[in-house]
Motif scaffolding. Structure first.
Motif, short mmCIF file in Angstrom:
data_model
loop_
_atom_site.label_atom_id
_atom_site.label_comp_id
_atom_site.label_asym_id
_atom_site.label_seq_id
_atom_site.Cartn_x
_atom_site.Cartn_y
_atom_site.Cartn_z
N ARG A 19 59.97 -41.65 -21.58
CA ARG A 19 60.59 -41.51 -22.05
C ARG A 19 62.68 -42.15 -22.11
N GLU A 42 65.77 -42.41 -24.75
CA GLU A 42 66.50 -40.72 -25.37
C GLU A 42 66.38 -40.19 -24.70
N ALA A 43 65.93 -40.19 -23.44
CA ALA A 43 66.57 -39.33 -21.61
C ALA A 43 68.12 -40.07 -21.69
N ASN A 50 70.76 -39.71 -24.96
CA ASN A 50 70.86 -38.33 -25.21
C ASN A 50 71.83 -37.84 -24.23
N ASN A 51 71.82 -38.47 -22.57
CA ASN A 51 72.80 -37.90 -21.99
C ASN A 51 73.91 -37.91 -21.68
N ALA A 52 74.41 -35.94 -22.47
CA ALA A 52 75.98 -35.94 -22.92
C ALA A 52 76.76 -36.53 -21.23
N ARG A 53 76.28 -36.15 -19.87
CA ARG A 53 77.32 -37.07 -18.75
C ARG A 53 77.31 -37.91 -18.89
#
Lengths: 151, 427
Positions: free
Chosen positions: A86, A89-90, A93-96
């Motif tokens: 993953r 994708e991890a 898509n990480n907002a931080r």
């Protein structure tokens, strides 16, 4: 920039006198700013044998997002392992990561360059502009017992 | 030649790149320049930055966990106070964590808050455990609720928990367990009244499904609305089985209920005026007296009424007390303003209304300060607004294809109910 005129200038057409900046801007926009920092003390629980270099010491800040890659090519965000399947994708898509636009990478000295680069690519796609490469300050405290002392 | 030019460009790029590379390493972190002191500085990106980042992984223990969590995420997205984190970014070991959290795993993905839940399902019965974690408070839950009921109540449980999360984080509860009622044109010469959960779940018809029913409002007994007859209109409600609660000569329509009374528009005395009656329809009493048209009463905070009148020439919004005294005009912009609807629970006396200027658009006005705000901007026809009970959202019909909700600034517009709609009320 007369030199670029060549044969085109003979029929009244004057050679283009300006640099076309568009490709230049394009190049600048995809640039990832990479800098090296030496971290004397790191509090993440992930054990990583950092490469030794001379680099400016970093003001270590607990708030900074740190990504570690250990000798087994496992990737950690902070202290938490990101499952290999993953990984993309991890990170994407990480907002931080998207918000901080700055991340510090601690990769083990023995991890293949290709793998590190793969992670870099994902990080850059996620929106990071500044990438800190964390190294072990040369001549710093010995980390691994029995390791050859730095020159 | 070309090659030399590109070599030059590359060199230039490399040089400038070197320059930027060198900077971050040598510069100090606290070198931020003080802002120049001149006038207002508008931070255009600050609204987005201040969104609270919340992670809502699927609830555990049942296949209902996914849909349940989605109810929460949808509430949080639509209310415009949160950034709901993409679950694809999650790195926490959800199995291991169970109903707890390991804070570093969530701060690594940027979360400020995490919601965990577990559903114990036994046939139709469910027991739902919900937890809110604020990363600033470490690994102990700051909000903890248990819900018991049947599986059909799960959405309600989720809305209720979201309400409590808002109360905890903002000091003012949410209003996610609320409903919207509206009229809908269903065919030539046919209108029905509908009610639905505000998020678009369970759209159901209230009126009988024949003739024309319109202008709904919430009140005791369910949804009140007006029905057209061959000679006029009467007022009834969803539990009255078409019984005429308020009847009389001409049109009797557009009920709104407050102060223990039904306020409505009637033409029984020849002109369109506003009346008040008891909840059983008795004691109807006229409260506006003006030869102009007075319509669309709408109950507001403290039992005040907003209504539309043409007494100053064009249709404008006025307010008055529940007994008809203290009439005062409150819209002064535009030449045609209608369908007023109050914010019932805000700090400021806000009214939303439809303004006609070419097309129709939704506006709000603070009737104390006369500050106007435009909610929609020529994105088709937009009309008939209603504030959510907590005033955090505004619903309106848009010709873009249904009922939309936005925040009170007009941002974050999302469709929640598809299809035609008119004269919305939200409670």
């Amino acid at each position: 920039m007369g030199m670029s005129g060549g044969g085109g200038g003979k029929r009244g057409r004057t050679p283009m006198g300006e640099i076309n900046v568009t490709p230049l801007v394009d190049v600048m926009l995809v640039l990832l700013i990479i800098f090296m920092v030496a971290a004397p003390m790191m509090s993440t629980g992930v054990e990583v044998d950092l490469p030794q270099t001379r680099a400016p010491r970093m003001e270590m800040d607990e708030e900074k997002l740190i990504l570690s890659i250990d000798i087994d090519q496992k990737v950690y965000l902070g202290e938490t392992e990101v499952p290999a399947d993953r990984l993309e994708e991890a990170l994407l898509n990480n907002a931080r990561i998207q918000q901080d636009d700055e991340i510090y990478v601690r990769a083990d000295a023995n991890v293949p360059y290709g793998f590190v680069l793969r992670v870099f690519t994902i990080i850059r796609q996620a929106g990071v502009e500044k990438l800190g490469l964390v190294t072990d300050p040369a001549g710093g405290a010995a980390r691994v017992p029995g390791e050859a002392p730095p020159e | 030649m070309d090659r030399r030019l590109s070599a030059l460009i590359i060199a230039a790029v490399a040089l400038s790149a070197l320059a930027v590379v060198a900077m971050p390493a040598s510069s100090q972190r606290d070198e931020e320049e003080p802002l120049p002191e001149r006038g207002t500085i508008i931070e255009i990106d600050s609204p987005e930055r201040s969104l609270y980042k919340i992670a809502v992984p699927n609830l555990r223990g049942s296949s209902l966990g996914g849909p349940g969590a989605e109810v929460l995420r949808n509430d949080f997205r639509l209310v415009s106070l949160f950034q709901v984190l993409d679950s694809r970014s999650f790195v926490a070991n959800l199995e291991q964590e169970g109903l707890g959290i390991n804070p570093p795993s969530w701060s690594a993905v940027g979360a400020q808050g995490v919601i965990k839940g577990e559903i114990e399902q036994n046939g139709n019965d469910i027991v739902v455990q919900m937890r809110l974690f604020e990363l600033s408070s470490g690994s102990s839950a700051t909000l903890s609720e248990t819900y018991r009921g049947n599986r059909g109540e799960l959405r309600g449980f989720m809305h209720d928990f979201a309400n409590k999360v808002l109360l905890r984080l903002t000091g003012k509860a949410g209003a996610f367990n609320s409903r919207i009622t509206f009229g809908r044109r269903v065919g030539p010469g046919r209108k029905d009244v509908y009610v639905a959960s505000w998020d678009g779940d369970r759209v159901g018809r209230v009126s009988s499904g024949e003739g024309v029913s319109m202008l709904p409002s919430f009140g005791p007994g369910g949804v009140w609305f007006s029905r057209l007859t061959e000679t006029g209109m009467f007022i009834t409600h969803s539990n009255a089985r078409n019984r005429r609660i308020i009847d009389g000569d001409g049109l009797n329509m557009g009920p709104t209920i407050c102060n223990g009374k039904v306020y409505f528009t009637s033409t029984r005395d020849g002109n369109s005026e506003i009346y008040a009656a008891d909840l059983d329809g008795s004691n109807a009493r006229r409260i506006t007296r003006h030869p102009a048209i007075d319509v669309s009463p709408s109950c507001g905070p403290g039992g005040r009424l907003a209504f539309v009148s043409t007494r100053h020439g064009s249709p404008q919004v006025f307010v008055m007390n529940g007994n008809g005294s203290g009439v005062r005009r409150v819209t002064f912009r535009g030449s045609h303003n209608q369908t007023p609807s109050w914010c019932m629970n805000g700090d400021a006396p806000l009214l939303a209304f439809t303004g006609r200027s070419g097309g129709m658009d939704v506006f709000t006005v603070n009737i104390a300060t006369q500050q106007y705000r435009r909610i929609t901007q020529a994105q088709g026809t937009n009309k008939d607004p209603a504030f959510s009970p907590d005033c955090r959202m505004i619903a309106f019909y848009s010709s873009r294809g249904g009922i939309f909700v936005s925040n009170p600034e007009g941002a974050n517009q999302n469709r929640v109910i598809a299809g035609h709609a008119e004269t919305l009320r939200w409670r």
